[in-house]
Design an enzyme around this catalytic site. Structure first.
Site, PDB file in Angstrom:
ATOM      1  N   SER A 120       0.850  -1.252   0.061  1.00  0.00           N
ATOM      2  CA  SER A 120       0.058  -0.048  -0.009  1.00  0.00           C
ATOM      3  C   SER A 120       0.883   1.307  -0.017  1.00  0.00           C
ATOM      4  O   SER A 120       0.383   2.265  -0.020  1.00  0.00           O
ATOM      5  CB  SER A 120      -0.879  -0.155   1.250  1.00  0.00           C
ATOM      6  OG  SER A 120      -0.260  -0.588   2.184  1.00  0.00           O
ATOM      7  N   HIS A 141      -2.119  -3.026  -6.626  1.00  0.00           N
ATOM      8  CA  HIS A 141      -2.576  -2.526  -5.153  1.00  0.00           C
ATOM      9  C   HIS A 141      -4.005  -2.397  -5.155  1.00  0.00           C
ATOM     10  O   HIS A 141      -4.806  -1.658  -5.672  1.00  0.00           O
ATOM     11  CB  HIS A 141      -2.082  -1.140  -4.569  1.00  0.00           C
ATOM     12  CG  HIS A 141      -2.474  -0.576  -3.349  1.00  0.00           C
ATOM     13  ND1 HIS A 141      -2.887   0.816  -3.116  1.00  0.00           N
ATOM     14  CD2 HIS A 141      -2.708  -1.352  -2.317  1.00  0.00           C
ATOM     15  CE1 HIS A 141      -3.074   0.757  -2.112  1.00  0.00           C
ATOM     16  NE2 HIS A 141      -3.060  -0.333  -1.520  1.00  0.00           N
ATOM     17  N   GLU A 153      -4.755  -0.074  -8.149  1.00  0.00           N
ATOM     18  CA  GLU A 153      -3.535   0.860  -8.649  1.00  0.00           C
ATOM     19  C   GLU A 153      -2.410  -0.086  -9.305  1.00  0.00           C
ATOM     20  O   GLU A 153      -2.078  -1.017  -8.601  1.00  0.00           O
ATOM     21  CB  GLU A 153      -3.141   1.615  -7.385  1.00  0.00           C
ATOM     22  CG  GLU A 153      -3.862   2.639  -6.829  1.00  0.00           C
ATOM     23  CD  GLU A 153      -3.330   3.570  -5.724  1.00  0.00           C
ATOM     24  OE1 GLU A 153      -3.530   4.630  -5.465  1.00  0.00           O
ATOM     25  OE2 GLU A 153      -2.746   2.838  -4.950  1.00  0.00           O
ATOM     26  N   ASN A 191      -3.869   6.427  -0.900  1.00  0.00           N
ATOM     27  CA  ASN A 191      -3.230   6.224   0.563  1.00  0.00           C
ATOM     28  C   ASN A 191      -2.663   7.672   0.722  1.00  0.00           C
ATOM     29  O   ASN A 191      -2.332   8.180   1.943  1.00  0.00           O
ATOM     30  CB  ASN A 191      -2.267   4.999   0.823  1.00  0.00           C
ATOM     31  CG  ASN A 191      -2.978   3.795   0.879  1.00  0.00           C
ATOM     32  OD1 ASN A 191      -4.397   3.811   1.108  1.00  0.00           O
ATOM     33  ND2 ASN A 191      -2.541   2.775   0.751  1.00  0.00           N
TER      34      ASN A 191
END
Ligand code: 3HC
Length: 285
Positions: A120, A141, A153, A191
């Site tokens: 992440s 991700h 992602e 994130n």
């Protein structure tokens, strides 16, 4: 066509199980591995239970659930991945652990296999450098709960080849996901934006600005978020949230990424959120 007929998922926690379920639902064979054979078995049992819940709600036919489960084989060790075309690592957010895993995956996976990390926030370039095939290494991700969230992602390391990226983009689409490409910079897109917001909610709680329930209600009602920030942090896992904030702070070097002391205290207490039954909220009943 993505040309992946067998995919290994390493890590049978909430992310690994969600990834395995999504791949199996797309008709691709999955080998599910964890640190012990028992953990992999337990992961499959949790997937099965969730699917039965979907059957009960008439969202899934019983035979569809059986088919998904039949596509997932828990395997006793990493040696069992040798026939897989792709390995997706979904272990804890710990760089040393991932580097060690990728050294082993490079050893056991066939030479042409691709290796992806569900990290992440950690560097794909660094992870790829632990292998002798950095051109075949990429970030993939997923978001929790994986079977529901549409985003993947896709992160290229410095050495990732065009063909590796193209194949992973095609696979993501075949899983019914919408891929978004990001460069290899800490936290990628989501994130980098999401975690500072969750961290800020922890500062607010610590400063007594509002109660946990009111902080969450405010963001749900005022910003139409499906979950409030503290419930979402509990859902992600407070240890994972802290690990991501630490990577953002270390890699991007700015004070705005300082993990909230309250988040550290909860992790130190072992109050990791939903998975341990207690975080900012109580999940024991
Ligand atoms: N696994 C699989 N499916 C799940 C699930 C889980 N853990 N939790 C819920 N679902 C499914 C349900 O089965 C249901 O499916 P259905 O519509 O086919 O019946 C659907 O999700 C909706 O669930 P519910 O009706 O029970 O509950 P809600 O409507 O409240 O939705 C939610 C639950 C989808 C989790 C919603 O609250 C939500 O979208 N929350 C935000 C999630 C989010 O932001 N995720 C990203 C986190 S960041 C991340 O993962 C990155 C990482 O690196 C930190």
């Amino acid at each position: 066509m993505h040309n992946f007929s067998s995919i290994a998922v390493i890590g049978a926690g909430q992310m690994g199980c969600g990834i395995a379920q999504s791949i199996a639902a797309a008709g691709i064979e999955v080998k599910l591995s964890d640190a012990t054979p028992d953990l992999a078995q337990q992961g499959l049992a949790r997937i099965h239970l969730r699917l039965l819940g979907q059957v009960e709600k008439h969202k899934l036919q019983p035979e569809e659930a059986d088919h998904i489960v039949a596509n997932i084989t828990p395997v006793p060790s990493l040696e069992s991945i040798h026939n897989c075309d792709l390995v997706i690592e979904a272990a804890s957010e710990d760089l040393a652990l991932k580097l060690e895993l990728f050294r082993k995956l490079d050893q056991y996976a066939k030479p042409e296999a691709l290796l992806a990390s569900n990290t992440s926030s950690l560097s794909i370039t660094t992870i790829a450098a632990a292998t002798r095939r950095p051109q075949n290494v990429i970030g993939m991700h997923f978001f929790n709960p994986v079977p529901v969230m549409e985003l993947v992602e896709v992160i290229r390391g410095l050495a990732t080849s065009d063909i590796t990226q193209t194949r992973i983009l095609r696979l993501s689409e075949a899983l019914g996901k919408k891929p978004v490409c990001s460069v290899d910079k800490a936290g990628f897109v989501v994130n980098r934006i999401l975690l500072p917001m969750l961290n800020e909610a922890c500062f607010l709680l610590d400063e007594g600005v509002a109660s946990a329930t009111d902080i969450d209600s405010a963001m749900q009602l005022g910003c139409a978020h499906p979950m409030g920030p503290l419930a979402l942090a509990d859902f992600i896992g407070l240890d994972t949230c802290l690990a991501i904030m630490e990577v953002l702070q270390k890699e991007l070097g700015e004070v705005k990424y300082r993990p909230a002391p309250l988040l550290r205290r909860y992790v130190a207490a072992g109050w990791l959120g939903k998975k341990t039954g207690r975080g900012f909220f109580d999940y024991n009943d």
